[in-house]
Structures are given as structure tokens and as C-alpha cells.
Design an enzyme around this catalytic site. Sequence first.
Site, mmCIF file in Angstrom:
data_model
loop_
_atom_site.group_PDB
_atom_site.id
_atom_site.type_symbol
_atom_site.label_atom_id
_atom_site.label_comp_id
_atom_site.label_asym_id
_atom_site.label_seq_id
_atom_site.Cartn_x
_atom_site.Cartn_y
_atom_site.Cartn_z
ATOM 1 N N GLU A 151 8.394 19.845 -24.347
ATOM 2 C CA GLU A 151 7.706 20.031 -23.055
ATOM 3 C C GLU A 151 8.266 21.266 -22.331
ATOM 4 O O GLU A 151 7.545 21.946 -21.599
ATOM 5 C CB GLU A 151 7.833 18.788 -22.165
ATOM 6 C CG GLU A 151 7.074 17.562 -22.667
ATOM 7 C CD GLU A 151 5.542 17.632 -22.481
ATOM 8 O OE1 GLU A 151 5.026 18.625 -21.946
ATOM 9 O OE2 GLU A 151 4.878 16.663 -22.908
ATOM 10 N N ASN A 171 -1.741 20.019 -20.004
ATOM 11 C CA ASN A 171 -2.053 19.283 -21.233
ATOM 12 C C ASN A 171 -2.160 20.202 -22.446
ATOM 13 O O ASN A 171 -2.684 19.793 -23.490
ATOM 14 C CB ASN A 171 -3.365 18.501 -21.063
ATOM 15 C CG ASN A 171 -3.195 17.395 -20.040
ATOM 16 O OD1 ASN A 171 -2.104 16.868 -19.870
ATOM 17 N ND2 ASN A 171 -4.266 17.066 -19.339
ATOM 18 N N HIS A 174 6.946 11.716 -28.569
ATOM 19 C CA HIS A 174 5.912 12.442 -27.832
ATOM 20 C C HIS A 174 6.110 13.959 -27.988
ATOM 21 O O HIS A 174 5.162 14.698 -28.263
ATOM 22 C CB HIS A 174 5.933 12.041 -26.359
ATOM 23 C CG HIS A 174 4.919 12.780 -25.549
ATOM 24 N ND1 HIS A 174 3.559 12.651 -25.750
ATOM 25 C CD2 HIS A 174 5.059 13.704 -24.554
ATOM 26 C CE1 HIS A 174 2.914 13.446 -24.912
ATOM 27 N NE2 HIS A 174 3.797 14.090 -24.178
ATOM 28 N N GLU A 207 -5.842 16.564 -10.675
ATOM 29 C CA GLU A 207 -6.327 17.085 -11.959
ATOM 30 C C GLU A 207 -7.841 17.297 -12.003
ATOM 31 O O GLU A 207 -8.530 16.817 -12.895
ATOM 32 C CB GLU A 207 -5.870 16.169 -13.106
ATOM 33 C CG GLU A 207 -5.858 16.893 -14.448
ATOM 34 C CD GLU A 207 -5.155 16.124 -15.561
ATOM 35 O OE1 GLU A 207 -4.066 15.581 -15.326
ATOM 36 O OE2 GLU A 207 -5.713 16.092 -16.651
ATOM 37 N N LYS A 212 5.600 23.498 -13.046
ATOM 38 C CA LYS A 212 4.764 22.303 -12.890
ATOM 39 C C LYS A 212 4.481 22.056 -11.409
ATOM 40 O O LYS A 212 3.358 21.733 -11.028
ATOM 41 C CB LYS A 212 5.440 21.079 -13.528
ATOM 42 C CG LYS A 212 4.576 19.837 -13.334
ATOM 43 C CD LYS A 212 4.927 18.656 -14.188
ATOM 44 C CE LYS A 212 3.923 17.532 -13.872
ATOM 45 N NZ LYS A 212 4.151 16.316 -14.617
ATOM 46 N N LYS A 244 1.949 11.301 -11.132
ATOM 47 C CA LYS A 244 1.156 10.445 -12.013
ATOM 48 C C LYS A 244 1.880 9.126 -12.216
ATOM 49 O O LYS A 244 3.067 9.101 -12.527
ATOM 50 C CB LYS A 244 0.911 11.119 -13.365
ATOM 51 C CG LYS A 244 -0.219 12.124 -13.316
ATOM 52 C CD LYS A 244 -0.638 12.564 -14.710
ATOM 53 C CE LYS A 244 -1.794 13.558 -14.631
ATOM 54 N NZ LYS A 244 -2.129 14.139 -15.931
ATOM 55 N N ARG A 269 -4.536 21.628 -13.114
ATOM 56 C CA ARG A 269 -3.513 20.713 -13.638
ATOM 57 C C ARG A 269 -3.724 20.406 -15.119
ATOM 58 O O ARG A 269 -2.781 20.102 -15.845
ATOM 59 C CB ARG A 269 -3.475 19.406 -12.824
ATOM 60 C CG ARG A 269 -2.345 18.496 -13.279
ATOM 61 C CD ARG A 269 -2.052 17.362 -12.327
ATOM 62 N NE ARG A 269 -0.892 16.629 -12.793
ATOM 63 C CZ ARG A 269 -0.174 15.805 -12.053
ATOM 64 N NH1 ARG A 269 -0.492 15.599 -10.804
ATOM 65 N NH2 ARG A 269 0.880 15.180 -12.560
ATOM 66 N N ARG A 311 0.828 -1.230 0.000
ATOM 67 C CA ARG A 311 0.000 0.000 0.000
ATOM 68 C C ARG A 311 0.850 1.263 0.000
ATOM 69 O O ARG A 311 0.465 2.300 0.518
ATOM 70 C CB ARG A 311 -0.950 0.031 1.194
ATOM 71 C CG ARG A 311 -1.924 -1.118 1.202
ATOM 72 C CD ARG A 311 -3.060 -0.862 2.155
ATOM 73 N NE ARG A 311 -3.997 -1.957 2.130
ATOM 74 C CZ ARG A 311 -3.958 -2.989 2.986
ATOM 75 N NH1 ARG A 311 -3.024 -3.031 3.917
ATOM 76 N NH2 ARG A 311 -4.833 -3.938 2.898
ATOM 77 N N HIS A 371 -1.914 13.673 -28.608
ATOM 78 C CA HIS A 371 -2.271 12.272 -28.351
ATOM 79 C C HIS A 371 -2.989 11.676 -29.557
ATOM 80 O O HIS A 371 -2.756 10.522 -29.921
ATOM 81 C CB HIS A 371 -3.167 12.165 -27.108
ATOM 82 C CG HIS A 371 -2.415 12.427 -25.831
ATOM 83 N ND1 HIS A 371 -3.004 12.929 -24.701
ATOM 84 C CD2 HIS A 371 -1.114 12.243 -25.517
ATOM 85 C CE1 HIS A 371 -2.092 13.063 -23.753
ATOM 86 N NE2 HIS A 371 -0.946 12.650 -24.209
ATOM 87 N N HIS A 388 -1.802 18.829 -25.906
ATOM 88 C CA HIS A 388 -1.777 17.368 -25.814
ATOM 89 C C HIS A 388 -3.009 16.679 -26.410
ATOM 90 O O HIS A 388 -2.934 15.509 -26.753
ATOM 91 C CB HIS A 388 -1.579 16.923 -24.356
ATOM 92 C CG HIS A 388 -0.158 17.059 -23.902
ATOM 93 N ND1 HIS A 388 0.520 18.254 -23.900
ATOM 94 C CD2 HIS A 388 0.731 16.126 -23.456
ATOM 95 C CE1 HIS A 388 1.748 18.057 -23.441
ATOM 96 N NE2 HIS A 388 1.909 16.781 -23.178
HETATM 97 N N1 GLY Z 1 2.181 15.386 -17.771
HETATM 98 C C1 GLY Z 1 1.076 16.117 -17.342
HETATM 99 C C2 GLY Z 1 0.829 15.990 -15.869
HETATM 100 O O1 GLY Z 1 1.682 15.532 -15.144
HETATM 101 O O2 GLY Z 1 -0.230 16.351 -15.446
#
Ligand code: GLY
Length: 345
Positions: A166, A226, A246, A218, A208, A124, A222, A102, A233, A229
Site C-alpha cells: 500500500e 483503489n 491483501h 468516494e 491519502k 471508511k 477517492r 448516533r 480483490h 485493487h
Molecule cells: N482504502 C481505500 C480508501 O480508503 O478509500
Amino acid sequence: MQRSFTFGGYETTVTMTSRGRLWNALDDRSLLVADANTAAYLPVDRRLHEVPAGERAKSWPELERLLAGLLDADLTRDASVVGVGGGVVCDLTALAANLYLRGCRLVLVPTTLLAMVDASLGGKTGINFGGFKNIVGTFYPASEIRICPETLTTLPEREYRSGLAEVIKTAMLGDESLFETLEQEPERVAARDAAVLERAVWSCLDIKGSIVEADLTETGVRAHLNLGHTFAHALESVEGLGAWSHGEAVAWGLARAMELGGAAGITDGAYARRVRELLERYGYRVGPLPEAAQQIRAAMQKDKKRRGDRPRFVLQRELGSTLVTEVDSALVDRVLRGEGRRDYG
Ligand code: GLY
């Protein structure tokens, strides 16, 4: 040099350090996770779990294999799992660290520019599943991120430029002075000048980091990360993995986001031109792909369906002024057909 961030109750300390100090004070019981590409960076006296190189490591079988590796290594919760590599290794290792017991201690050592400025920070985690990228994942910020900018000197050019897109995106979100440096010092950036890169990496982490501190999961701001993106994507899924890196897809998506913002009367024309010129200066392909417009549109629809929300795009009024908004589908089609640039000249 060090910075600390607090992401919803988790503290992440980022240290920028030299190669000689990269493994200092790392618990003997820790288990390193890496692919063969990073073997040269690893300390010889540590336990290692090797994962396959590339996107296929972000899979259910590899997650299971890694969890079995943690179990075999008898890792206790206070010992560290250390992901060393690019975004793929960071995402997979972080998910395993979150699930095992956990949650055990997670250290990330990003070795690509993209992982330094984006994937390693902000919690993430993820694997691909059912044909969708990152559809299975959690939020689990690393306790420590160790960055060695020297690593960037040997990064393959395409990998470096992928991360640079990025960096450009992050400067657009909120660092005018970084944006100006990118505009004015392309030779130093291309030569991977250490001072320029260290500053760029810190700026991206600060921007960031402050966004994720405000919104780890998010639900709001957040989503600004994107920018470009949604288009990127869709392009990646149409063109197939690897056809565009990417970052190359993100650069293409940033150009489309500027056009869409222009078509919707949101984005300042002079700013959109400035962004496009910058992307072109770094050699990214930013021209529209009208021949693929229908497929890209279909890929966007599929992505929207998976998220179950309305078509929303991250757009900008100008540098540092970002919003998430619904846009008329006819405008999206116009941009994909290659008519978007007329809207800002
Ligand atoms: N790569 C976008 C984020 O971490 O939200």
C-alpha cells in the site's frame, strides 16, 4: 508530530508518538477494542472489549456484541471508543462508534503498517456480509489517530510486506521522492529503518489525506486509492482469504494495472517497467496467473454486478497521473491470460 485533516465536516488529528506516550490524555471512561494479538500493547488500567483475531471479527454478530459492550460500559457520546489493531479492528470499531448513540468519539491506534497508512485514515467503516467484503459500512472519520512507529519493529514479516504494497501504491499516486526512496533504499526499508518508515507513513497519510479531504464519500477522486485493487480483490476472492495477504494481492494487481494501462495505450512503458521492477525488488509475486484467468474474470464480474456499474479501472499515465476509465474487456482478458507484458516490453 501532528497533522490535522478535515474530512467533510469531521476533523481528524493524527499524532505520531512513542510507546510511552501512546495512551497519554485518554479519558478514563474510554473503552478499548482489540484482539488478543495486540494485548501486549494495551495499558493495563483500561477497560477492554476483546474481539476475535482476523477477518471473522468483521461480522454482524461481532458488531452486535461490540455494541452491547459499549452499552454495558455505559459509554456516553463524549467518551472514546478506542480501536487498537489492524484494519479489521479499525473498520469494526469505527462502525460501532458511528452507530452507537448516533456517533461517539472514535480514536484509532493502528498497529500494522497497512492500518497506519490506509485503514485508519479517511473514515471508511465496515463489516463483511452476505459473502461480500465491506458490503455494510459507513463513512465516520476518527477524531484522533495515534501512531507509534515502534510497533512496526515487531510486526510479522508478511504483515509488514502487506502494508508495504500500500505504501508503494500511495507513492505511485503522488510521491515521486518516496517512490525513489523505495527504489534506492530497499535494505533500509527491509530493515524497518525508523527514519525511512516515519517519512513513508507521513507521506502516505498526506497523500491519502488530501485525496479524502477532496472526496470523503468516494464520488470521484477517492477511487484513485483503489489503484490495483480491482485485480487484487478478484484474486483474493478466487484464491481464498489468507492464501495471499491483501498487500501481496495489491502488488499483483498493481502489476496487472500497469499491463492493462499499457495494453490500452495509456501507461508510459518506461514507468510500467519501473513499477514492475520495484515490486519484484521487494519480492512480490507479480507474474500473471493465466491458469486462474477465467475465475478471476468471473470474480471481477461479480464485484461489478454488486456495484451496479460499468467495468471501470483505475489506471495511470505515469507516476502521479491517475484516471478511472472503462476498458475494452478483450484487453482485460489479454492481461489476465498473461499477454499484457508484451504491451510495454
Ligand atoms: N482504502 C481505500 C480508501 O480508503 O478509500
